[in-house]
Design a protein around this motif. Structure first.
Motif, PDB file in Angstrom:
ATOM      1  N   LEU A  53       0.995   0.976   6.317  1.00  0.00           N
ATOM      2  CA  LEU A  53       1.470   1.346   4.988  1.00  0.00           C
ATOM      3  C   LEU A  53       2.844   0.762   4.704  1.00  0.00           C
ATOM      4  O   LEU A  53       3.615   0.473   5.615  1.00  0.00           O
ATOM      5  CB  LEU A  53       1.551   2.875   4.873  1.00  0.00           C
ATOM      6  N   ASP A  54       3.136   0.626   3.428  1.00  0.00           N
ATOM      7  CA  ASP A  54       4.480   0.237   2.995  1.00  0.00           C
ATOM      8  C   ASP A  54       5.250   1.436   2.451  1.00  0.00           C
ATOM      9  O   ASP A  54       6.474   1.506   2.585  1.00  0.00           O
ATOM     10  CB  ASP A  54       4.386  -0.842   1.912  1.00  0.00           C
ATOM     11  N   LEU A  55       4.527   2.358   1.838  1.00  0.00           N
ATOM     12  CA  LEU A  55       5.121   3.551   1.237  1.00  0.00           C
ATOM     13  C   LEU A  55       4.180   4.720   1.497  1.00  0.00           C
ATOM     14  O   LEU A  55       2.959   4.556   1.484  1.00  0.00           O
ATOM     15  CB  LEU A  55       5.294   3.377  -0.275  1.00  0.00           C
ATOM     16  N   VAL A  56       4.753   5.901   1.705  1.00  0.00           N
ATOM     17  CA  VAL A  56       3.932   7.092   1.874  1.00  0.00           C
ATOM     18  C   VAL A  56       4.773   8.300   1.488  1.00  0.00           C
ATOM     19  O   VAL A  56       5.973   8.356   1.761  1.00  0.00           O
ATOM     20  CB  VAL A  56       3.399   7.210   3.318  1.00  0.00           C
ATOM     21  N   THR A  57       4.123   9.248   0.815  1.00  0.00           N
ATOM     22  CA  THR A  57       4.812  10.481   0.422  1.00  0.00           C
ATOM     23  C   THR A  57       3.817  11.621   0.480  1.00  0.00           C
ATOM     24  O   THR A  57       2.598  11.407   0.497  1.00  0.00           O
ATOM     25  CB  THR A  57       5.417  10.353  -0.991  1.00  0.00           C
ATOM     26  N   CYS A  58       4.335  12.852   0.531  1.00  0.00           N
ATOM     27  CA  CYS A  58       3.438  14.006   0.594  1.00  0.00           C
ATOM     28  C   CYS A  58       3.984  15.144  -0.246  1.00  0.00           C
ATOM     29  O   CYS A  58       5.122  15.116  -0.721  1.00  0.00           O
ATOM     30  CB  CYS A  58       3.215  14.465   2.039  1.00  0.00           C
ATOM     31  N   TYR A  59       3.128  16.161  -0.429  1.00  0.00           N
ATOM     32  CA  TYR A  59       3.520  17.331  -1.200  1.00  0.00           C
ATOM     33  C   TYR A  59       4.787  17.948  -0.612  1.00  0.00           C
ATOM     34  O   TYR A  59       5.049  17.855   0.587  1.00  0.00           O
ATOM     35  CB  TYR A  59       2.427  18.399  -1.178  1.00  0.00           C
ATOM     36  N   ILE A  76       0.858  -1.188   0.000  1.00  0.00           N
ATOM     37  CA  ILE A  76       0.000   0.000   0.000  1.00  0.00           C
ATOM     38  C   ILE A  76       0.890   1.232   0.000  1.00  0.00           C
ATOM     39  O   ILE A  76       1.768   1.389   0.857  1.00  0.00           O
ATOM     40  CB  ILE A  76      -0.933   0.026   1.222  1.00  0.00           C
ATOM     41  N   SER A  77       0.641   2.123  -0.976  1.00  0.00           N
ATOM     42  CA  SER A  77       1.401   3.362  -1.114  1.00  0.00           C
ATOM     43  C   SER A  77       0.436   4.534  -1.032  1.00  0.00           C
ATOM     44  O   SER A  77      -0.492   4.633  -1.834  1.00  0.00           O
ATOM     45  CB  SER A  77       2.143   3.390  -2.455  1.00  0.00           C
ATOM     46  N   ALA A  78       0.658   5.429  -0.060  1.00  0.00           N
ATOM     47  CA  ALA A  78      -0.251   6.557   0.147  1.00  0.00           C
ATOM     48  C   ALA A  78       0.352   7.853  -0.367  1.00  0.00           C
ATOM     49  O   ALA A  78       1.538   8.131  -0.185  1.00  0.00           O
ATOM     50  CB  ALA A  78      -0.588   6.696   1.626  1.00  0.00           C
ATOM     51  N   SER A  79      -0.494   8.656  -1.003  1.00  0.00           N
ATOM     52  CA  SER A  79      -0.153  10.019  -1.413  1.00  0.00           C
ATOM     53  C   SER A  79      -0.954  10.966  -0.544  1.00  0.00           C
ATOM     54  O   SER A  79      -2.170  10.812  -0.401  1.00  0.00           O
ATOM     55  CB  SER A  79      -0.500  10.232  -2.887  1.00  0.00           C
ATOM     56  N   MET A  80      -0.268  11.987   0.033  1.00  0.00           N
ATOM     57  CA  MET A  80      -0.923  12.844   1.013  1.00  0.00           C
ATOM     58  C   MET A  80      -0.584  14.315   0.819  1.00  0.00           C
ATOM     59  O   MET A  80       0.416  14.666   0.196  1.00  0.00           O
ATOM     60  CB  MET A  80      -0.502  12.424   2.431  1.00  0.00           C
ATOM     61  N   VAL A 104       8.556  10.927   7.718  1.00  0.00           N
ATOM     62  CA  VAL A 104       8.674   9.516   7.345  1.00  0.00           C
ATOM     63  C   VAL A 104       9.741   9.411   6.256  1.00  0.00           C
ATOM     64  O   VAL A 104       9.738  10.189   5.297  1.00  0.00           O
ATOM     65  CB  VAL A 104       7.349   8.924   6.833  1.00  0.00           C
ATOM     66  N   VAL A 105      10.642   8.473   6.425  1.00  0.00           N
ATOM     67  CA  VAL A 105      11.663   8.188   5.417  1.00  0.00           C
ATOM     68  C   VAL A 105      11.584   6.707   5.091  1.00  0.00           C
ATOM     69  O   VAL A 105      11.455   5.869   5.991  1.00  0.00           O
ATOM     70  CB  VAL A 105      13.071   8.570   5.909  1.00  0.00           C
ATOM     71  N   THR A 106      11.655   6.367   3.805  1.00  0.00           N
ATOM     72  CA  THR A 106      11.658   4.975   3.369  1.00  0.00           C
ATOM     73  C   THR A 106      12.903   4.713   2.530  1.00  0.00           C
ATOM     74  O   THR A 106      13.460   5.618   1.906  1.00  0.00           O
ATOM     75  CB  THR A 106      10.407   4.643   2.531  1.00  0.00           C
ATOM     76  N   GLY A 107      13.337   3.454   2.520  1.00  0.00           N
ATOM     77  CA  GLY A 107      14.515   3.096   1.729  1.00  0.00           C
ATOM     78  C   GLY A 107      15.031   1.718   2.075  1.00  0.00           C
ATOM     79  O   GLY A 107      14.382   0.956   2.810  1.00  0.00           O
TER      80      GLY A 107
END
Length: 473
Positions: A138-144, A120-124, A234-237
């Motif tokens: 969530l597995d991935l999340v990013t925002c403006y 699940i990847s969220a855009s916020m 939140v940081v992913t990698g």
């Protein structure tokens, strides 16, 4: 691969008496949903449209409306067959009557439906809230990365692109999360100015670092009174230590900058702003009626500012706008040139003034796809825009379509916080009036009781918090 798309997107002020109903949402399914995203047209991915609902910001969503939208998303997930991934297109600051963390409730139900193997990847929106209970699913999340949000569609595409890349590689990213006990209005955290400009400006270089996939900073949503409302990182990698250290570093940078955030425009009381605007030779000159900004969750019918303006002798102005379907119906029936005596506004949010009397001549009656029937009533030198439905005034054509030109009046008042790009470019002068309403810029005046304390600026002398990020996976 098969990837679903779903979401419920709204920003909700719990300080506004407005309640968001089903009619406030634009709900899309099927081909209409896919048409929202240009990147679904030319792709070897099978995009599976479920349901997307988006509303202009407002008050809390009615519980039965949220339950209905959520249930349909879950039912469509079940009926969609096996999915490899899901793009969750949300705002992140939805409040629902009776719930303390609506997005956590939604994503937990989605996760329970699709199971642990679906990514699940969220855009916020960067004004969303990121609680532990939310991000844990969530597995991935990013925002403006911009405020105003000129990169909104780019962000949605990034969420999808990152998801596709991870499904193809088969490598689930590590995710580090930390909340920062700072809660500030968007008008103090615009990326047009420092320190947000530099904080968000660091992100592309961080994202390009080996071992990092995405880094995101959330300002949080200041006009809801819920424990989750605060800034977050939140940081992913792929490098777990680097992911955790980077999230910690960004959170510490945000904390250190907390006292440096300032309003994106000069501010003052309404009287001070009017006096400065009239004394200036700059035209067009805009004044933000910031306390009842419908794009931040305001009801859109607080009449306090309008009442003050109508008392000014010989003021040449445009007031955009105030929602009142009953007043619109009377003015539309009177037709252009007709005389009307209306009680306008103060019916959703009575605020400090209740309805105000607007007596004058109907200058325009027009149908608008967002505002419904829209009328312009000239009361003295003030052109009052009254709408059947809540509508923000962000574009030049919002005025020109009504036969109005901000350059030809002394002052143009808009129910907005920071000016959106077109008006920002048009304005020769601009002030942010600190007016009352459900999205009052003076957070201490609103009286938060449900947020986690201590919290800056509510507790300005609070000790430095431990901002070590938690590695959730």
């Amino acid at each position: 691969m098969r990837i679903g798309i779903a979401g419920i997107a709204i920003e909700s002020s719990t300080f506004s008496p407005h309640r968001t109903g089903l009619a406030d949402f634009r709900v899309t399914r099927g081909a209409d949903l896919l048409a929202r995203y240009t990147w679904t047209a030319n792709s070897d991915v099978e995009w599976v449209p479920l349901l997307h609902a988006v509303s202009l910001p407002g008050g809390a969503v009615q519980a039965d409306v949220y339950a209905s939208l959520k249930s349909e998303i879950l039912a469509r997930l079940v009926g969609a067959g096996p999915l490899d991934g899901l793009v969750l297109d949300i705002h992140g600051a939805m409040s629902v009557v009776g719930l303390a963390d609506a997005e956590a409730d939604l994503v937990a139900a989605i996760r329970a439906t699709v199971g642990p193997s679906v990514l699940i990847s969220a855009s916020m929106d960067l004004h969303g809230n990121v609680s532990h209970d939310f991000v844990a699913h969530l597995d991935l999340v990013t925002c403006y990365r911009m405020a105003p949000h000129e990169d909104a569609w780019e962000t949605k595409e990034r969420a999808a692109r990152n998801l596709v890349a991870r499904l193809r590689s088969g490598v689930r990213p590590h995710l580090a999360w930390v909340q920062v006990p700072v809660l500030l209005p968007g008008e103090k955290t615009s990326t047009r100015i420092e320190p947000a400009h530099s904080l968000y400006g660091r992100i592309p270089a961080i994202e390009a670092t080996d071992g990092i996939l995405d880094a995101s900073i959330w300002v949080g949503y200041a006009w809801a009174d819920e424990p989750r409302c605060q800034a977050a990182v939140v940081v992913t990698g792929d490098d777990p230590q680097l992911v955790q250290d980077t999230a910690t570093s960004l959170a510490e940078d945000y904390w250190r900058a907390r006292a440096d955030f300032a309003f994106v425009a000069p501010t003052g009381t309404l009287a001070e702003c009017v006096a400065q605007g009239l004394a200036s030779t700059a035209r067009p000159f805009f004044i933000s009626d910031s306390g009842d900004n419908p794009t931040a969750g305001g009801a859109g019918d607080v009449s306090w500012t309008l009442g003050k303006l109508l008392a000014y002798p010989s003021l040449s102005a445009i007031y955009a706008s105030i929602v009142d379907p009953a007043a619109v119906a009377v003015a539309a029936a009177a037709k252009v040139g007709g005389q009307v005596d209306l009680l306008v506004g103060g019916k959703i949010d009575p605020g400090p003034s209740g309805p105000v009397r607007v007596t004058g001549t109907v200058r325009t009656v027009r149908e608008d796809p967002v505002g419904g029937t829209v009328v312009v009533v000239q009361a003295g030198g003030v052109h009052v825009i009254i709408t059947e439905r809540r509508k923000p005034y962000h574009l030049v054509r919002d005025f020109t379509d009504l036969g109005l030109d901000p350059a030809t009046v002394d002052l143009t008042f808009v129910k907005i916080g920071y000016l959106e790009p077109e008006l920002y470019d048009l304005a020769e002068g601009w002030l942010l009036a600190l007016t009352p309403g459900g999205v009052d810029q003076d957070l201490l005046r609103l009286g938060h009781k449900g947020i986690q304390r201590p919290m800056y600026p509510f507790d300005p002398d609070m000790p430095t918090p431990d901002l070590t990020a938690t590695l959730l996976r």
